[in-house]
Enzyme design. Structure first.
Site, short mmCIF file in Angstrom:
data_model
loop_
_atom_site.label_atom_id
_atom_site.label_comp_id
_atom_site.label_asym_id
_atom_site.label_seq_id
_atom_site.Cartn_x
_atom_site.Cartn_y
_atom_site.Cartn_z
N SER A 139 0.64 -1.18 0.06
CA SER A 139 0.03 -0.08 0.02
C SER A 139 1.00 1.40 0.05
O SER A 139 1.36 1.37 -1.14
CB SER A 139 -0.87 -0.08 1.12
OG SER A 139 -1.80 1.06 1.17
N ASP A 198 -10.10 -4.98 -3.66
CA ASP A 198 -9.19 -4.14 -3.12
C ASP A 198 -9.83 -2.68 -3.06
O ASP A 198 -9.95 -2.35 -4.23
CB ASP A 198 -7.69 -4.15 -3.56
CG ASP A 198 -6.88 -3.55 -2.60
OD1 ASP A 198 -7.32 -2.34 -1.99
OD2 ASP A 198 -5.82 -3.51 -2.64
N HIS A 205 -7.71 -5.36 0.94
CA HIS A 205 -6.46 -4.60 0.98
C HIS A 205 -5.55 -4.97 2.04
O HIS A 205 -4.37 -4.86 1.96
CB HIS A 205 -6.84 -3.25 1.11
CG HIS A 205 -5.57 -2.17 0.89
ND1 HIS A 205 -5.31 -1.83 -0.41
CD2 HIS A 205 -5.04 -1.41 1.89
CE1 HIS A 205 -4.05 -1.11 -0.24
NE2 HIS A 205 -4.06 -0.65 1.13
#
Length: 401
Positions: free
Chosen positions: A172, A345, A376
């Site tokens: 991320s 996600d 995610h």
């Protein structure tokens, strides 16, 4: 004071009863209170903390696992740097235990594993001259994480290990900061053998997270409100949060399912991959703290639809010498890059991953996790993350070692 003490004693009493009834395993309580170094050592893995001073004075706590019971520490091991996402820390790669977490898997496979902690999280809340109670300490976004913190980490790690390059795994915001680093300092392409992007994040045109969308919708109001309140950072979990998680999220707790709701609203719903037993540990380590500017920077990206530096408004001319923030030059990201992404996600949405893929010049592989519901945060916490993702990741790391 008496009321506060009574509340704490009540929570402790509930926990004692829960343990007595077999609802909270002692390991869960211990793991909720241990830090990253403590967790590694508890499970028999060597652990070191290194304090790295950045070029602008922040003191970063970087964690190292140089070996394992299966692969003892030794000179010359391949080096890998794991970088966490937004509001997270090195604990993301450790807290689910030796059978699941990535740090243990890589250490067992013969890697010298380093885990970064960006400025502002629980392990990196010090500065050479500034107090973390002041606004000047928190005057940064993920731009500074990428342009200063990560290059300084890489320099230190390579000097310490005697290597000339390493492999990078980011999740991320750990990928966002990497794009920033290479955009600003393309020299580091020579110091990275391969970049492995878990939930690669830059553009956020298609995000579905209600929290992030709300912040983007009311960006200017939110920014003004935070400034007026003097709220410059997100706090990491404290002891009361930890006790609350142990009380409400343990197996058998009547509202245990509710402990996953906030995570799902950020990351996407996937009940089948949630390790409910570990929810108290997850909530004890996350959130780990961050600057509010980091979240605002993401919201700005949604509003502008441009991957660029932080928008300081009327101060842009002073900061940048132009009215709008400079756009990141993704053509500078030349080191071999591998994508690992998913269809559910909500933060690194498939459409945004596609836009980023088209802009990066050297994406050599795209791996779609073969579970449609994978979200995610499943990239670090899912029950079956090893079979769904990490086995593939390890094979790719070895190919570039």
């Amino acid at each position: 004071m008496r009321n506060s003490l009574a509340s704490v004693l009540a929570v402790v009493l509930v926990l004692v009863v829960a343990v007595a009834e077999g609802q909270v395993h002692p390991d869960i309580i211990e793991d909720a209170h241990l830090d990253s170094i403590g967790l590694l050592r508890k499970y028999g893995y060597p652990a070191e903390e290194h304090i790295i001073e950045t070029d602008d004075g922040y003191l970063l706590g970087v964690h190292r696992c140089p070996g394992s019971p299966l692969s003892p520490p030794a000179p010359g091991k391949p080096v890998v740097l794991l970088q966490h996402g937004m509001l997270s820390s090195s604990a993301d790669y450790i807290l689910m235990g030796p059978d699941t977490s990535l740090a243990y898997m890589l250490a067992d496979a013969g890697y010298d594993v380093w885990m970064g902690n960006a400025r502002g999280n629980r392990y990196s809340r010090r500065h050479r001259f500034r107090s973390n109670e002041t606004q000047t300490f928190w005057d940064f976004s993920w731009h500074e994480v990428g342009s200063i913190d990560i290059p300084n980490m890489i320099d230190y790690i390579l000097l310490r290990t005697g290597q000339d390059s390493l492999q990078y795994v980011g999740h991320s915001q750990g990928t966002t900061a990497y794009w920033v680093m290479m955009s600003q300092h393309p020299y580091y392409n020579r110091r990275v053998k391969s970049m492995h992007a878990l939930a690669p994040a830059a553009y956020m045109h298609n995000t579905r997270s209600p929290y992030v969308l709300f912040l983007a919708t009311f960006l200017y109001t939110s920014e003004l409100m935070l400034q007026m309140m003097g709220t410059w950072w997100f706090e990491p979990t404290n002891e009361m949060n930890i006790q609350g998680g142990l009380q409400n999220c343990h197996d058998g707790a009547p509202f245990q399912a509710m402990c996953s709701i906030n995570t799902f609203l950020i990351a996407g719903f996937n009940t089948e991959e949630v390790n409910s037993t570990m929810l108290p540990v997850i909530h004890a380590h996350s959130p780990a703290g961050a600057s509010t500017m980091q979240m605002i920077h993401h919201a700005q990206t949604i509003r502008s639809r441009v991957f660029r530096q932080y928008d300081h408004g009327a101060m842009n001319m002073i900061r940048y010498g132009q009215l709008t923030p400079p756009v990141y030059n993704l053509a500078n990201v030349q080191a071999p890059t591998l994508f690992y992404h998913s269809t559910n996600d909500w933060m690194a949405a498939p459409g945004d991953v596609e836009i980023l893929y088209r802009e990066l010049p050297n994406v050599v592989k795209r791996y779609l996790v073969p579970l449609p519901a994978f979200n995610h945060l499943d990239f670090v916490w899912a029950i079956n993350v090893r079979s769904l993702l990490y086995n593939e990741l390890l094979a790719d790391l070895r190919a570039y070692t």
